[in-house]
Design an enzyme around this catalytic site. Structure first.
Site, mmCIF file in Angstrom:
data_model
loop_
_atom_site.group_PDB
_atom_site.id
_atom_site.type_symbol
_atom_site.label_atom_id
_atom_site.label_comp_id
_atom_site.label_asym_id
_atom_site.label_seq_id
_atom_site.Cartn_x
_atom_site.Cartn_y
_atom_site.Cartn_z
ATOM 1 N N HIS A 18 11.762 -11.026 5.198
ATOM 2 C CA HIS A 18 11.852 -10.646 3.783
ATOM 3 C C HIS A 18 12.298 -11.841 2.945
ATOM 4 C CE1 HIS A 18 12.822 -6.416 5.438
ATOM 5 N NE2 HIS A 18 11.611 -6.343 4.923
ATOM 6 N N LYS A 42 13.320 8.188 4.227
ATOM 7 C CA LYS A 42 13.752 7.461 5.415
ATOM 8 C C LYS A 42 15.238 7.702 5.665
ATOM 9 C CE LYS A 42 10.532 3.593 5.415
ATOM 10 N NZ LYS A 42 10.430 2.129 5.420
ATOM 11 N N ARG A 91 2.281 -8.363 7.384
ATOM 12 C CA ARG A 91 2.614 -9.021 8.647
ATOM 13 C C ARG A 91 1.424 -9.068 9.585
ATOM 14 N NH1 ARG A 91 7.648 -5.344 9.897
ATOM 15 N NH2 ARG A 91 5.917 -3.981 9.498
ATOM 16 N N SER A 129 12.492 -4.503 10.085
ATOM 17 C CA SER A 129 13.845 -3.947 10.000
ATOM 18 C C SER A 129 14.102 -2.943 11.115
ATOM 19 C CB SER A 129 14.055 -3.275 8.641
ATOM 20 O OG SER A 129 14.014 -4.226 7.617
#
Length: 157
Positions: A18, A42, A91, A129
Site C-alpha cells: 500500500h 468486513k 496485484r 493485508s
C-alpha cells in the site's frame, strides 16, 4: 492542473505494498487522500482509529498525502473532498475483474470521478493485508511486509 486522488481501502493493516502505491501516486497527483473505510462488511482486526493512525505513521514522509476515514459511498466521499480520481491497485490479473466492475459502477454513480489503476511493484505483488494478519496470528515474522509500528501492534494482538 490540481488533481486530487482518493486511495480507498480498509487497510487492515496498511502494508508496504500500500505504501509503495501511495508513494508512486504522490508523484502523479497534486494530493493523495488515503481513505480508510469503516467497512461494516468486513470483520477488521483493528478499529478505524488504529487503522487511520497506522496509515498516518506509515505515510508521514509524504507532504502531499493525507489520511482520513470515511463511511458510506466512496464516490460521495470523493466528491466531498474535491477528488476527481479514485486510485486502485492491481496485484494480479485476478484483481482486474473486480476492479473493472467497481470502476464501472463508480463511473455510473459519479461520471466526474475517474478510476485509475496502478499495478503493484513486483516486490509487493504477493502481499495482502489478510495474509499479513494470518502470518502474524500464526506467530510468523511480518517485519518485511509492514511498518515497524504495525508490526508491533500485530505482535501485541
Amino acid at each position: 492542473m490540481r488533481t486530487i486522488a482518493i486511495y480507498p481501502g480498509t487497510f487492515d493493516p496498511i502494508t508496504n505494498g500500500h505504501q509503495d502505491l501511495v508513494h508512486r501516486a504522490a508523484r502523479l497527483f497534486t494530493r493523495v487522500i488515503v481513505a480508510v473505510a469503516e467497512s461494516s462488511a468486513k470483520n477488521t482486526r483493528f478499529d478505524i482509529q488504529s487503522r487511520v493512525e497506522f496509515a498516518r505513521i506509515s505515510l508521514a514522509d509524504r507532504s502531499n498525502v493525507e489520511v482520513d476515514s470515511f463511511s458510506g459511498l466512496l464516490v460521495h466521499f470523493a466528491q466531498a473532498r474535491g477528488a476527481s480520481v479514485i486510485l486502485r491497485g492491481l496485484r494480479a490479473i485476478s484483481d482486474f475483474d473486480y476492479e473493472f466492475q467497481l470502476a464501472g459502477m463508480n463511473r455510473r454513480l459519479a461520471p466526474d470521478v475517474e478510476t485509475v489503476c496502478l499495478t503493484s511493484d513486483e516486490r509487493f505483488s504477493y502481499i495482502s493485508s489478510s495474509l499479513v494478519r494470518e502470518i502474524a496470528t500464526l506467530g510468523g515474522d511480518v517485519s518485511p511486509f509492514v511498518h515497524p509500528t504495525v508490526e508491533a501492534a500485530l505482535r501485541e494482538r
